[in-house]
Design an enzyme around this catalytic site. Structure first.
Site, PDB file in Angstrom:
ATOM      1  N   ALA A 125      53.679 -12.798 -68.949  1.00 26.48           N
ATOM      2  CA  ALA A 125      54.346 -13.805 -68.108  1.00 26.48           C
ATOM      3  C   ALA A 125      53.499 -13.961 -66.855  1.00 26.48           C
ATOM      4  CB  ALA A 125      55.774 -13.377 -67.777  1.00 26.48           C
ATOM      5  N   PRO A 128      52.132 -17.146 -61.206  1.00 29.29           N
ATOM      6  CA  PRO A 128      51.045 -18.066 -60.839  1.00 29.29           C
ATOM      7  C   PRO A 128      49.641 -17.491 -60.949  1.00 29.29           C
ATOM      8  CG  PRO A 128      52.030 -17.176 -58.857  1.00 29.29           C
ATOM      9  CD  PRO A 128      52.833 -16.626 -60.004  1.00 29.29           C
ATOM     10  N   SER A 130      48.713 -13.980 -59.809  1.00 26.94           N
ATOM     11  CA  SER A 130      48.356 -12.859 -58.927  1.00 26.94           C
ATOM     12  C   SER A 130      47.974 -11.625 -59.734  1.00 26.94           C
ATOM     13  CB  SER A 130      49.512 -12.541 -57.973  1.00 26.94           C
ATOM     14  OG  SER A 130      50.688 -12.215 -58.684  1.00 26.94           O
ATOM     15  N   CYS A 247      61.106  -7.946 -60.364  1.00 23.96           N
ATOM     16  CA  CYS A 247      61.350  -7.985 -58.914  1.00 23.96           C
ATOM     17  C   CYS A 247      62.850  -7.993 -58.660  1.00 23.96           C
ATOM     18  CB  CYS A 247      60.663  -9.192 -58.268  1.00 23.96           C
ATOM     19  SG  CYS A 247      61.181 -10.791 -58.915  1.00 23.96           S
TER      20      CYS A 247
END
EC number: 2.1.1.178
Length: 479
Positions: A125, A128, A130, A247
């Site tokens: 997944a 963006p 990182s 998260c």
């Protein structure tokens, strides 16, 4: 630092009281959530060493505090933040650093712990980008990364960040991650599943993150996470490493998902404790060896990280029902490959045996060698880097190839002044006081490649892609 009003549902607070270890203060948890998040960056070591970056930015007066779990990561404070956004600095535009939350650097640190050197990695997944870019840096742009993103709108952002950071070893796919266990069984040395989650840990960045929160939605999300983790575990080779992260803070989406995998596959799953990942990691350690990071522990986002090893092979999942279709590229070899390589080398584009030349009509591409065994098994959205388009007079070299492959000490390199570099990013032609001698010019700033351009008389014709051209204030402070 100013407080900001975070929305907390009562049921969420009850759940957190139950989930939080007795060694932690619930009042400190609430207080930490009310504080805005500290900004942080990760230096892109594919382009510059940590020491050289720190020397480069020393005149700016930035205050950098090392992040304990990431050697190249720093919390950052700047006096000129309002005058010049961090994303408009020259160092960000040229890919020298990535603006990344400190907690999100943890999963990749775990993936490469204990001197792990995987050659074929999947980021299930990825947008963006990182963690994909962090993985690529840890791999030294070698091997290969399959970076998957289910959201079509986010694939473009993922590719843009990969290109800006000069990454050459990545293939992009656009699938529901639940297909990979069946489509690519036991193909990967390491897999990162940074799973979609309820986002309870991001309230310091988004005070309204919990507006749509409910215990029922947590359970629905956890069901999807179990399916994704099951797929990832099947795609992992025996002996391989899998990192599962979120998260969010509730146990249903974190510990319970990992324990479900252990219950399902028993001795095939080994949890690898993370208590030695960095100094003071034990402050977030769970009895299972996971890291459950509440925001007050390290003054960062809430996060969860688990690391496990696949101890034995598993029976295959049912074969996928889709058809991949014919692969539209053919290998470029022999005299043709030599001609392309020599022409590229002449303008400063260099690569090694980790990348192989492929062709589609007039397009020339470089694919990571490690990905070739996956061709025909899965459909790629984008693979490797586009090197050039051929035409009657030679080759039109592509911007992403220049950023990834150019040698800034090449004879055709032409270093811009700070004002000229800003003009370049605005898409304007450059009129240097002393024009370069060569017609093909490798434009650099801070000894980093910005693009390949043509000299026309005394002018350097701008080749910066139109979609990347910047307006507003840039690093000189001029609009």
């Amino acid at each position: 630092m100013a407080q900001h009003a975070v929305y907390f549902p009562d049921a969420f607070l009850t759940q957190m009281r139950e989930a939080m270890p007795s060694t932690l203060s619930f009042d400190e948890f609430i207080s930490a959530c009310q504080r805005p998040l500290r900004r942080s960056i990760r230096i892109n070591t594919l382009k510059i060493s940590v020491a050289d970056f720190l020397a480069l930015i020393a005149p700016y007066g930035w205050s950098l505090t090392p992040i304990p779990w990431c050697h190249e990561g720093f919390w950052i404070e700047r006096d000129d933040e309002e005058a010049l956004p961090l994303g408009s600095t020259a160092e960000h535009l040229s890919g020298l650093f990535y603006i990344q939350e400190a907690s999100s650097m943890l999963p990749v640190a775990a993936l490469f712990a204990d001197d792990n050197h995987p050659q074929r990695v999947m980021d299930m997944a990825a947008a963006p980008g990182s963690k994909t870019t962090q993985i690529a840096a840890r791999m030294g742009n070698r091997g290969t990364i399959l970076a998957n993103e289910f959201s079509a709108s986010r694939v473009k952002v993922l590719h843009a960040n990969i290109s800006r950071c000069g990454i050459a070893n990545t293939a992009l796919t656009h699938f529901d991650g639940r297909v990979f266990g069946a489509a690519l069984p036991e193909m990967f040395d390491a897999i990162l599943l940074d799973a979609p989650c309820s986002g309870e840990g991001v309230v310091r960045k988004d005070p309204d993150a919990l507006k749509n929160w409910s215990p029922e939605s947590n359970l629905d999300i956890a069901a999807t996470q179990r399916e994704l983790l099951d797929s990832a575990f099947h795609a992992l080779r025996p002996g391989g490493t899998l990192v599962y992260s979120t998260c969010t803070l509730n146990r249903q989406e974190n510990e319970a998902v990992c324990l479900w995998l252990k219950e399902t596959y028993a001795d095939a799953v080994e949890f690898l404790p993370l208590g030695d990942l960095f100094p003071d990691a034990d402050r977030a350690l769970t009895p299972e060896g996971f890291l459950h990071v509440f925001p007050q522990i390290y003054d960062c986002e809430g996060f969860f990280v688990a690391r496990l090893r696949k101890m034995s092979s598993l029976p295959a999942m049912p074969a996928p029902g889709y058809k991949v279709g014919a692969f539209p590229f053919t290998p470029l070899k022999g005299r043709e490959a030599l001609h392309v390589t020599q022409a590229a080398n002449a303008v400063g584009l260099l690569w090694d045996e980790n990348l192989h030349l492929w062709q589609r009509e007039k397009e020339v591409w470089l694919f990571p060698a490690e990905i070739e065994s996956l061709i025909g098994k899965v459909r790629f959205s984008r693979l490797g880097i586009k090197l050039a388009e051929s035409h009657n007079k030679g080759y039109r070299w592509q911007h992403e190839a220049t950023i990834a492959l150019a040698c800034p000490t090449h004879a055709h390199a032409f270093e811009l002044s700070v004002q000229e570099a800003e003009e370049w990013y605005r898409g304007r032609d450059i009129y240097p006081q002393t024009p370069p001698a060569a017609d093909d010019v490798l434009v650099t700033f801070q000894h980093q490649p910005l693009g390949l351009a043509k000299r026309i008389g005394a002018r350097i014709k701008n080749s910066y892609p139109r979609e990347l051209v910047r307006d507003g204030k840039l690093f000189t402070g001029n609009s």
